[in-house]
Enzyme design. Structure first.
Site, PDB file in Angstrom:
ATOM      1  N   ASP A  99       0.918  -1.108   0.105  1.00 45.77           N
ATOM      2  CA  ASP A  99       0.065   0.080   0.009  1.00 45.77           C
ATOM      3  C   ASP A  99       0.728   1.192   0.084  1.00 45.77           C
ATOM      4  O   ASP A  99       0.314   2.339   0.552  1.00 45.77           O
ATOM      5  CB  ASP A  99      -0.843  -0.073   1.084  1.00 45.77           C
ATOM      6  CG  ASP A  99      -0.219  -0.350   2.349  1.00 45.77           C
ATOM      7  OD1 ASP A  99      -0.644  -0.902   3.389  1.00 45.77           O
ATOM      8  OD2 ASP A  99       1.143  -0.169   2.463  1.00 45.77           O
ATOM      9  N   GLU A 121      -0.929  -9.031  -1.405  1.00 53.57           N
ATOM     10  CA  GLU A 121      -1.619  -8.261   0.063  1.00 53.57           C
ATOM     11  C   GLU A 121      -2.681  -7.499  -0.526  1.00 53.57           C
ATOM     12  O   GLU A 121      -3.046  -6.374  -0.029  1.00 53.57           O
ATOM     13  CB  GLU A 121      -0.501  -7.293   0.446  1.00 53.57           C
ATOM     14  CG  GLU A 121      -0.858  -7.112   2.136  1.00 53.57           C
ATOM     15  CD  GLU A 121       0.116  -6.403   2.823  1.00 53.57           C
ATOM     16  OE1 GLU A 121       0.021  -5.014   2.941  1.00 53.57           O
ATOM     17  OE2 GLU A 121       1.143  -6.827   3.366  1.00 53.57           O
ATOM     18  N   GLU A 135      -2.161   4.945   3.296  1.00 49.81           N
ATOM     19  CA  GLU A 135      -1.957   3.473   2.725  1.00 49.81           C
ATOM     20  C   GLU A 135      -3.439   2.813   2.625  1.00 49.81           C
ATOM     21  O   GLU A 135      -3.668   2.207   1.541  1.00 49.81           O
ATOM     22  CB  GLU A 135      -1.568   2.636   4.069  1.00 49.81           C
ATOM     23  CG  GLU A 135       0.248   2.592   3.871  1.00 49.81           C
ATOM     24  CD  GLU A 135       0.477   3.782   4.597  1.00 49.81           C
ATOM     25  OE1 GLU A 135       1.804   3.925   5.162  1.00 49.81           O
ATOM     26  OE2 GLU A 135      -0.424   4.674   5.376  1.00 49.81           O
ATOM     27  N   HIS A 205       6.816   4.113  13.584  1.00 50.73           N
ATOM     28  CA  HIS A 205       7.356   4.833  12.497  1.00 50.73           C
ATOM     29  C   HIS A 205       6.054   5.354  11.582  1.00 50.73           C
ATOM     30  O   HIS A 205       6.448   6.238  10.600  1.00 50.73           O
ATOM     31  CB  HIS A 205       8.262   4.176  11.415  1.00 50.73           C
ATOM     32  CG  HIS A 205       7.555   2.922  10.634  1.00 50.73           C
ATOM     33  ND1 HIS A 205       6.766   2.029  11.206  1.00 50.73           N
ATOM     34  CD2 HIS A 205       7.126   3.138   9.475  1.00 50.73           C
ATOM     35  CE1 HIS A 205       6.279   1.281   9.985  1.00 50.73           C
ATOM     36  NE2 HIS A 205       6.338   2.244   9.085  1.00 50.73           N
ATOM     37  N   ARG A 207       3.143   7.590   9.876  1.00 50.40           N
ATOM     38  CA  ARG A 207       2.886   8.986  10.150  1.00 50.40           C
ATOM     39  C   ARG A 207       1.762   9.422  10.946  1.00 50.40           C
ATOM     40  O   ARG A 207       1.777  10.377  11.611  1.00 50.40           O
ATOM     41  CB  ARG A 207       2.262   9.339   8.569  1.00 50.40           C
ATOM     42  CG  ARG A 207       3.459   9.300   7.646  1.00 50.40           C
ATOM     43  CD  ARG A 207       2.914   9.604   6.056  1.00 50.40           C
ATOM     44  NE  ARG A 207       3.920   9.000   5.170  1.00 50.40           N
ATOM     45  CZ  ARG A 207       3.953   7.746   4.936  1.00 50.40           C
ATOM     46  NH1 ARG A 207       2.774   6.957   5.258  1.00 50.40           N
ATOM     47  NH2 ARG A 207       4.713   7.299   4.177  1.00 50.40           N
ATOM     48  N   HIS A 237      13.607   4.112  12.713  1.00 49.91           N
ATOM     49  CA  HIS A 237      13.094   4.143  11.332  1.00 49.91           C
ATOM     50  C   HIS A 237      13.956   5.337  10.901  1.00 49.91           C
ATOM     51  O   HIS A 237      14.409   6.279  11.552  1.00 49.91           O
ATOM     52  CB  HIS A 237      11.750   4.457  11.230  1.00 49.91           C
ATOM     53  CG  HIS A 237      11.400   4.022   9.802  1.00 49.91           C
ATOM     54  ND1 HIS A 237      11.828   4.956   8.682  1.00 49.91           N
ATOM     55  CD2 HIS A 237      10.755   3.038   9.152  1.00 49.91           C
ATOM     56  CE1 HIS A 237      11.052   4.365   7.522  1.00 49.91           C
ATOM     57  NE2 HIS A 237      10.514   3.321   7.831  1.00 49.91           N
TER      58      HIS A 237
END
Ligand SMILES: CC(=O)N[C@@H]1[C@@H](OP(=O)(O)OP(=O)(O)OC[C@H]2O[C@@H](n3ccc(=O)[nH]c3=O)[C@H](O)[C@@H]2O)O[C@H](CO)[C@@H](O)[C@@H]1O
Length: 388
Positions: A99, A121, A135, A205, A207, A237
């Site tokens: 994604d 996926e 995503e 990590h 957003r 990250h």
């Protein structure tokens, strides 16, 4: 080789490299399919290092976007670069995984080039376009563009059917992330549990965690670190938006080890050896479930509710809630044992072979299976998974 079909797989980030590696390994000597990896440059070093753990190298590395480019600008940048690379000799099929912006760019480029598209996926949904953003949007758009939908779980396949996708395009294969996990576990030594100070593996990590949620999560980590009976390992990250606050808030503590991103092999060791995992990662939810390592998911929503039946719990980003859930696992051995339940909703590590079989079938019959895969012993007549 004559008659070989050229399959171009677009990747951009660490998880995509890890989750497409099994396809390259399974397809390395396929008599009729030739697979090659296109790395978009979204996370070039992470992809290069992750592929190297499997002895693999991308066939093409596209020019990276300028640093700091806005996320949605990445999609256009990567899509143009992919089209420039492929338009003179388009592949027989393109595959994207997951994604990310690179995955969406690959899907848009495939459509623009008139090349069939497969989505690995497919069907993961949180039901909230803002979490995870972007995503949730990306995977919905990719699924709308794809000819082959490789669903990682029963629930994901059912979601695709419920959204009205042609059932003959939906293939429940399991997730290649479990293939990668088992491949790596088979090459690593026995799991070494830290007897004295129990290991808590912490990654954060996403957003949607940035800002207040991340500060609240770090406050929980500090309270746990102050107990004195745990060691917290935090691979940081590379994204500065995640790294800076974590280093500022958690740096300089004796019981918190901030390290650079771990090689996948070392990460798999940590996932297997941890007493408890705190994470906002997607793939780690799947891996932890398969390994049976108790895990607290630091998110409001997850697109993987399948794992919540086992040893994975969704706790959100509230400091007190995280501390309470973690301390229950640390102070109640019976509860910890009850959470150490391996679960395999994302397959048993044979997804890559199934995906390649479906791709070959797509070419050999020129169309998809007559009998929708969704009907059978797992499914009721209306396409709902039995016992869901
Ligand atoms: C919304 C969402 O959930 N989307 C996910 C997101 O991926 P993610 O959230 O799983 O991303 P990360 O957590 O960065 O990567 C995880 C992998 O990296 C390994 N790892 C981690 C730290 C380290 O130091 N060394 C490592 O080796 C770790 O074991 C694991 O295999 O995008 C993917 C691509 O589209 C999607 O497939 C996936 O759904």
């Amino acid at each position: 080789m004559a008659g070989e079909r050229d399959i171009a797989i677009v990747i951009g980030t660490r998880p995509e490299a890890i989750k497409t590696a099994p396809l390259l390994l399974a397809g390395g000597h396929h008599p009729r399919l030739r697979l090659r990896l296109i790395s978009t440059g979204q996370q070039p070093d992470y992809c290069r290092d992750a592929l190297a753990e499997f002895g693999l190298v991308a066939s093409h590395l596209l020019p990276a976007p300028r640093p700091g480019a806005a996320l949605d600008m990445l999609v256009g940048h990567h899509a143009r670069a992919i089209m420039r690379l492929l338009r003179r000799a388009p592949p027989a099929l393109m595959l994207v995984q997951g994604d990310t912006s690179s995955a969406l760019a690959g899907a848009l480029a495939a459509r623009a080039l008139g090349v069939p598209l497969g989505h690995v996926e497919a069907g993961l949904r949180s039901g909230d376009l803002t979490a995870p953003w972007p995503e949730e949007r990306n995977r919905r758009v990719i699924d709308a563009l794809a000819d082959l939908l490789f669903a990682p779980s029963v629930r994901a396949a059912a979601r695709l059917a419920a959204e009205g996708h042609d059932r003959t395009r939906i293939h429940r294969t399991g997730n290649t992330g479990i293939d990668a996990l088992l491949w790596m576990r088979a090459r690593r030594g026995a799991v070494l549990h830290a007897p004295a100070r129990r290991l808590i593996l912490f990654t954060c990590h996403r957003r949607e965690s940035f800002g207040a949620p991340l500060a609240a999560i770090c406050a929980a980590v500090l309270r746990l670190a102050a107990r004195g009976d745990v060691e917290i390992l935090c691979p940081v990250h590379a994204n500065p938006a995640a790294a800076a606050p974590i280093r500022a808030l958690l740096g300089g503590r004796a019981t918190i080890r901030l390290v650079a991103a771990l090689p996948y092999s070392a990460m798999v060791d940590a996932l297997a050896g941890a007493y408890l995992i705190l994470t906002d990662s997607g793939g780690i939810q799947e891996e932890a479930a398969a390994l049976g390592t108790p895990t607290l998911v630091l998110r409001r929503r997850t697109e993987r509710p399948e794992v919540l039946a086992g040893g994975v719990a969704l706790v959100g980003t509230d400091t007190d809630a995280i501390v309470a859930a973690a301390e229950r696992l640390l102070d109640d051995p019976a509860h910890h044992r009850a959470m150490q339940k391996p679960a395999w909703p994302f397959g048993k590590g044979d997804a890559a072979g199934k995906i390649l079989d479906h791709i070959e079938q797509y070419f050999s019959t020129g169309r998809l299976r007559d009998r929708p895969l969704l009907l059978g012993d797992d499914w009721t007549k209306d396409g709902a998974p039995k016992g869901a």
